[in-house]
Each structure stands twice: as C-alpha cells, then as structure tokens.
Scaffold this motif. Sequence first.
Motif, PDB file in Angstrom:
ATOM      1  N   ALA A  71      -4.450  53.491 -11.102  1.00  0.00           N
ATOM      2  CA  ALA A  71      -3.870  52.211 -10.705  1.00  0.00           C
ATOM      3  C   ALA A  71      -3.531  52.168  -9.217  1.00  0.00           C
ATOM      4  CB  ALA A  71      -2.621  51.934 -11.535  1.00  0.00           C
ATOM      5  N   LEU A  72      -3.080  53.282  -8.669  1.00  0.00           N
ATOM      6  CA  LEU A  72      -2.578  53.277  -7.298  1.00  0.00           C
ATOM      7  C   LEU A  72      -3.535  53.870  -6.267  1.00  0.00           C
ATOM      8  CD1 LEU A  72       1.102  54.243  -8.066  1.00  0.00           C
ATOM      9  CD2 LEU A  72       0.185  51.989  -7.526  1.00  0.00           C
TER      10      LEU A  72
ATOM     11  N   GLY B 121      -0.324  59.737 -18.406  1.00  0.00           N
ATOM     12  CA  GLY B 121       0.476  59.078 -17.379  1.00  0.00           C
ATOM     13  C   GLY B 121       0.005  59.411 -15.977  1.00  0.00           C
TER      14      GLY B 121
ATOM     15  N   SER C 133      -1.661  56.408 -13.724  1.00  0.00           N
ATOM     16  CA  SER C 133      -0.963  56.025 -12.496  1.00  0.00           C
ATOM     17  C   SER C 133      -1.836  56.263 -11.271  1.00  0.00           C
ATOM     18  CB  SER C 133       0.357  56.786 -12.366  1.00  0.00           C
ATOM     19  OG  SER C 133       0.124  58.160 -12.163  1.00  0.00           O
ATOM     20  N   ASN C 134      -2.611  57.325 -11.309  1.00  0.00           N
ATOM     21  CA  ASN C 134      -3.500  57.595 -10.186  1.00  0.00           C
ATOM     22  C   ASN C 134      -4.609  56.560 -10.101  1.00  0.00           C
ATOM     23  OD1 ASN C 134      -5.686  59.097  -8.595  1.00  0.00           O
ATOM     24  ND2 ASN C 134      -3.870  60.390  -8.396  1.00  0.00           N
TER      25      ASN C 134
ATOM     26  N   TRP D  40       0.969  66.688 -14.047  1.00  0.00           N
ATOM     27  CA  TRP D  40       1.933  65.982 -14.897  1.00  0.00           C
ATOM     28  C   TRP D  40       1.854  66.446 -16.343  1.00  0.00           C
ATOM     29  CZ3 TRP D  40       6.105  63.958 -13.280  1.00  0.00           C
ATOM     30  CH2 TRP D  40       6.177  63.392 -12.030  1.00  0.00           C
TER      31      TRP D  40
END
Length: 123
Positions: free
Chosen positions: A39-40, A32, A36-37, A96
């Motif tokens: 993607a953003l 995760g 997420s990193n 995370w």
Amino acid sequence: MTGQGHSASGSSAWSTVFRHVRYENLVAGVSGGVLSNLALHPLDLVKIRFAVSDGLELRPKYNGILHCLTTIWKLDGLRGLYQGVTPNVWGAGLSWGLYFFLSHDPLHYKPIMGNKNSPYVTV
C-alpha cells in the motif's frame, strides 16, 4: 524401548514446550507487513525520488508528491510505481512475521521453576 515410544514422548515434550505458540501471529505479521508495504511503496518511491533529485538535468523535476506520482504513472505505469517492491515485501513480511511470532505470546508468559507439567503461566 521402541522407536515409536521414543518419538511419542519426544513429540509430547515439544508440544508441551510450544503449546503457547500461536501460528496465527506469524500469519498476521507476514500479511500485515506485506500489505502495508504494497500500500505504501509508491510513497516510499516518491520519497526516494525527492532525495536523489539533486538538481541535475538528467533527472526529472517534480513540483510535489502528486506531480511526482502522475509523472511516474505516465512514464512507466503501474510497474514504475512498484519498482523495487520485491525486496521490501520480503523484508517487511519476514521481519513483521517473526516479530509477531516470537515476541507476542512470550511477553504474556513467564516460566515456573520446578514444575515439569506446566512450564509457563500467565502473568
């Protein structure tokens, strides 16, 4: 006492203490954080570009988020959008992953004092 008997009781003690640990939580946290990193990260790069745009002529001027993204894409391509992603991915994955691994299950368990066979019970 033989070495085999000693290691068997030692592994039994460790398996009793760590029976509530779920490695799936570690995998979920790492994946995760990394995804997420990835993607953003381009949006984080845009944020940084706006923050350092202090009016100097050496730095490009951007009219908005979309203009900034397209300018970076035209000048540097995909590699430009992901400049500096490696330390961010390592940090997000590690933090995370450890967060989910260390804090998810112990929040739902509390120790029972005086009971050697069952060190944790659900709350």
